[in-house]
Scaffold this active site. Structure first.
Site: not given
Ligand code: DX5
Ligand code: ZN
Length: 236
Positions: A21, A44, A46, A48, A78, A80, A149, A156, A187
């Site tokens: 990610s 990956h 993310d 948001m 991904h 969100m 999740m 992260g 994830d």
């Molecule tokens: C969180 C994201 C993840 C995140 C994972 O909402 O969807 O993809 O970046 O990061 P780590 O591996 O640090 O948990």
């Molecule tokens: Zn993610």
């Protein structure tokens, strides 16, 4: 007698993949960050929107630039974001190989999944930790991947939620019963310390953000995660 480290069920995984990610990468230097991880099986991304989760990252224009700059890399979006039915197909149009949208943000997940597939991408359904998999038993064949999740989405660097391990196992059982090759992605909080328990429970696609990008040598971490995920991966 099952060797130590191998699952006790009849799980046969055809693949295992590490999808770093970029959330914890330097978002102002994404091209350079991606060049640091040649061993990655995908990137990956993310997305948001500060509504579905309390954080704001990047969106379609950045994804389009990543597609143009890195034509050979598997892009795993991904989303969100709220109103997934409206926004998700554009990420397939932008050329992402996989588009994950969240069940909790969708009114018509089957229609949206079919649109994504019709555009040539893999359709993936994301579930927050508290969203059960069992009511989706009849839907999962509409998807190429289920994203579970293993932290509350949004940031992260959070701690892997061990309470999610039985859900991974139950999802694997549903996938096996479906007879279809549906990837199970985990994830959140995936690292050298937690990947093997995810693997044992039945996951085959692993997102790792901070474990990769907070390391001095991110690509070495990816190779180490790939080696750990291979433990017990029969048929890989
Ligand atoms: C969180 C994201 C993840 C995140 C994972 O909402 O969807 O993809 O970046 O990061 P780590 O591996 O640090 O948990
Ligand atoms: Zn993610």
């Amino acid at each position: 007698m099952t060797p130590v480290g191998l699952p006790t069920t009849s799980i046969v995984r055809v693949t295992h993949r590490i999808h770093p990610s970029i959330l914890n990468a330097n978002l102002a230097s994404l091209d350079d960050e991606i060049r640091r991880i040649p061993s990655a099986d995908a990137i990956h991304i993310d997305v948001m929107d500060n509504h579905f989760v309390p954080n704001l990252t990047l969106g379609l224009p950045v994804v389009e630039c990543l597609r143009a700059n890195h034509p050979g890399i598997f892009l795993d979006a991904h989303l969100m974001i709220e109103d997934a039915d409206r926004h998700a197909p554009a990420y397939a149009e932008a050329g992402c190989e996989s588009v994950t949208f969240h069940l909790e943000a969708s009114q018509a997940p089957i229609r949206t999944a079919r649109q994504i597939r019709a555009l040539g991408s893999r359709a993936s359904l994301g579930l927050r930790p508290q969203t059960p998999i069992e009511p989706l038993a009849d839907l999962i064949t509409e998807f190429d991947m289920i994203l579970l999740m293993t932290v509350d989405p949004g940031f992260g660097g959070q701690t892997f939620l061990d309470v999610m391990v039985p859900k991974i196992r139950r999802t694997r059982a549903l996938v096996e019963a479906s007879g279809q090759e549906i990837w199970i992605q985990v994830d959140g909080g995936v690292s050298e310390a937690t990947i093997e328990r995810c693997m044992d429970a039945g996951a085959d696609v692993f997102v790792a953000g901070s474990a990769v990008f907070r390391a001095d040598d991110p690509d070495a971490v990816i190779r180490d995660l790939q080696a750990r995920a291979a433990v017990g991966c029969r048929g890989c």
